[in-house]
Design a protein around this motif. Structure first.
Motif, short mmCIF file in Angstrom:
data_model
loop_
_atom_site.label_atom_id
_atom_site.label_comp_id
_atom_site.label_asym_id
_atom_site.label_seq_id
_atom_site.Cartn_x
_atom_site.Cartn_y
_atom_site.Cartn_z
N GLU A 53 0.87 -1.18 0.00
CA GLU A 53 0.00 0.00 0.00
C GLU A 53 0.90 1.23 0.00
N ILE A 54 0.37 2.33 -0.53
CA ILE A 54 1.02 3.63 -0.40
C ILE A 54 -0.03 4.59 0.15
N ILE A 55 0.38 5.40 1.13
CA ILE A 55 -0.57 6.29 1.81
C ILE A 55 0.05 7.68 1.92
N LEU A 56 -0.75 8.70 1.65
CA LEU A 56 -0.31 10.09 1.87
C LEU A 56 -0.90 10.56 3.18
N SER A 57 -0.19 11.48 3.87
CA SER A 57 -0.81 12.12 5.03
C SER A 57 -0.52 13.61 5.00
N SER A 58 -1.53 14.39 5.37
CA SER A 58 -1.35 15.85 5.52
C SER A 58 -2.56 16.39 6.25
N ALA A 59 -2.42 17.63 6.70
CA ALA A 59 -3.54 18.26 7.41
C ALA A 59 -4.81 18.23 6.57
N THR A 60 -4.67 18.46 5.26
CA THR A 60 -5.86 18.57 4.42
C THR A 60 -6.31 17.22 3.85
N LYS A 61 -5.38 16.26 3.72
CA LYS A 61 -5.76 14.95 3.16
C LYS A 61 -6.04 13.93 4.25
N GLU A 62 -5.73 14.27 5.52
CA GLU A 62 -5.79 13.30 6.63
C GLU A 62 -4.89 12.14 6.23
N VAL A 63 -5.49 10.95 5.98
CA VAL A 63 -4.71 9.89 5.31
C VAL A 63 -5.44 9.59 4.01
N LEU A 64 -4.69 9.26 2.98
CA LEU A 64 -5.31 9.07 1.66
C LEU A 64 -4.56 7.96 0.93
N ALA A 65 -5.32 7.01 0.40
CA ALA A 65 -4.70 5.86 -0.29
C ALA A 65 -4.27 6.25 -1.69
N VAL A 66 -3.03 5.88 -2.03
CA VAL A 66 -2.53 6.05 -3.40
C VAL A 66 -2.72 4.70 -4.08
N THR A 67 -3.55 4.66 -5.12
CA THR A 67 -3.85 3.36 -5.74
C THR A 67 -3.22 3.20 -7.12
N THR A 68 -2.70 4.30 -7.66
CA THR A 68 -1.96 4.21 -8.94
C THR A 68 -0.70 5.05 -8.81
N LEU A 69 0.44 4.49 -9.17
CA LEU A 69 1.70 5.25 -9.15
C LEU A 69 2.35 5.14 -10.52
N ASP A 70 2.62 6.27 -11.12
CA ASP A 70 3.16 6.29 -12.49
C ASP A 70 2.36 5.35 -13.40
N HIS A 71 1.06 5.45 -13.31
CA HIS A 71 0.11 4.71 -14.17
C HIS A 71 0.06 3.21 -13.89
N GLN A 72 0.77 2.74 -12.85
CA GLN A 72 0.73 1.31 -12.50
C GLN A 72 -0.12 1.14 -11.23
N PRO A 73 -0.98 0.14 -11.18
CA PRO A 73 -1.74 -0.08 -9.96
C PRO A 73 -0.83 -0.43 -8.78
N VAL A 74 -1.15 0.08 -7.60
CA VAL A 74 -0.37 -0.19 -6.39
C VAL A 74 -0.92 -1.45 -5.73
N GLY A 75 -0.01 -2.28 -5.19
CA GLY A 75 -0.44 -3.43 -4.39
C GLY A 75 -0.42 -4.73 -5.18
N HIS A 76 -0.98 -5.75 -4.54
CA HIS A 76 -0.85 -7.09 -5.09
C HIS A 76 -2.18 -7.83 -4.98
N GLY A 77 -2.35 -8.86 -5.76
CA GLY A 77 -3.50 -9.77 -5.67
C GLY A 77 -4.82 -9.05 -5.83
N ALA A 78 -5.80 -9.44 -5.01
CA ALA A 78 -7.16 -8.90 -5.15
C ALA A 78 -7.22 -7.42 -4.81
N LEU A 79 -6.24 -6.94 -4.02
CA LEU A 79 -6.26 -5.53 -3.59
C LEU A 79 -5.50 -4.60 -4.53
N ARG A 80 -4.95 -5.17 -5.60
CA ARG A 80 -4.17 -4.37 -6.56
C ARG A 80 -5.02 -3.20 -7.08
N GLY A 81 -4.51 -1.98 -6.92
CA GLY A 81 -5.23 -0.81 -7.43
C GLY A 81 -6.37 -0.35 -6.56
N LYS A 82 -6.48 -0.94 -5.33
CA LYS A 82 -7.56 -0.54 -4.42
C LYS A 82 -6.97 -0.08 -3.07
#
Ligand code: PLP
Length: 292
Positions: free
Chosen positions: A242-271
């Motif tokens: 997983e990749i997660i951003l944090s900031s005052a305005t985003k709280e925590v936010l999941a990054v599901t695509t990085l450089d056009h590639q889905p993040v993660g593995h298996g059934a959770l890929r891109g989610k």
């Protein structure tokens, strides 16, 4: 994009008045050199979230730039509360800024000038349910900013250039690497999940010490999630669960695509992943319990 200024009051050097009418000198060192610091404090249900941590960082940033604190925390709190009361929305973002002040143009820090103090609050621009549900896309870039990212400075040109890379790509953030190691994003801290643990880069002069770093440490402890700050190689980010951003305005936010590639593995890929989901839930609890 709407460029209208919010119709809210602001505080400037001891006085309250409409934000759109507030004026500072063109010789203010904030305008000339970007010689100032700032904070963005989230407000939930009209109450400030982690206010003391934001104040501690503001004090640290001012000390690093040798700007004398213009007022006490209690005074900041009173100003913030007055600004919050004038905004119709319950969830807001309070912006605070201190610049070194007005002086003839000279790079050398002039002694004994009065800092310029500015603050306003406006309605929070919350993420859409779609962004929460699907996560967001990010792109990567080399971290070409200066080496004092630990100071929350208004000199943000490096961050502006970095953010525009993702804006041009239709993405939410630019995740940066220095010497093939993760630093942060243009306006967020960046986390990865590997083997169920939350990992972030260590504290350094390349990374802003986000107020959410300690909060996430607490939430991980509460939820029984491993937490570690250590150098993170670029390929560990590219292959993270997983990749997660944090900031005052985003709280925590999941990054599901990085450089056009889905993040993660298996059934959770891109989610959005399970660690993100637990941290987001914990964050919502913390907002209720920790706002003042
Ligand atoms: C460059 C940068 N890194 C990290 C953060 C996250 O810090 P915080 O959690 O205090 O908002 C921000 C916040 O705006 C930022 O601008």
């Amino acid at each position: 994009m709407n460029h209208a200024l919010p119709d809210v009051p602001c505080y400037l050097n001891g006085e309250f008045g409409p934000l759109a009418e507030a004026k500072v000198s063109v010789m203010d060192r904030g305008f000339i050199f970007g010689d100032g610091v700032y904070e963005m404090v989230p407000v939930y249900g009209r109450r400030l979230f982690r206010f003391d941590a934001h104040m501690e960082r503001l004090e640290r940033s001012m000390a690093k730039l040798r700007i004398e604190a213009p007022m006490t925390r209690a005074e900041w709190l009173a100003i913030a509360r007055q600004l919050i009361a004038a905004v119709p929305a319950d969830d807001q973002w309070v912006y605070l800024q201190v610049t070194r002040g007005v002086a003839p143009r000279n790079h050398v820090m002039p002694p004994d000038i009065a800092p310029t103090v500015f603050a306003y609050s406006s309605a929070a621009q919350l993420l859409t349910p779609e962004q929460r549900h699907r996560g967001v896309s990010c792109v990567t870039a080399r971290d070409f900013r200066w080496e004092r990212g630990d100071i929350k400075s208004t000199s943000l040109l490096g961050n502006v250039l970095a953010r525009q890379i993702s804006a041009d790509a239709g993405a939410a953030e630019t995740i940066m690497f220095r010497d093939a190691h993760l630093t942060e994003a243009s306006a967020s801290n960046v986390w990865i999940v590997r083997e169920g643990a939350l990992l972030g880069p260590p504290k350094s002069e390349h990374v802003l010490e986000g107020v959410r770093i300690e909060l996430l440490r607490e939430l991980c402890e509460e939820c029984g999630i491993g937490f570690n700050l250590r150098p993170i190689a670029e390929d560990e980010v590219m292959s993270a669960d997983e990749i997660i951003l944090s900031s005052a305005t985003k709280e925590v936010l999941a990054v599901t695509t990085l450089d056009h590639q889905p993040v993660g593995h298996g059934a959770l890929r891109g989610k959005p992943g399970p660690v993100y989901a637990r941290l987001y839930e914990g964050y919502q609890r913390a907002k209720l319990l920790q706002s003042i």
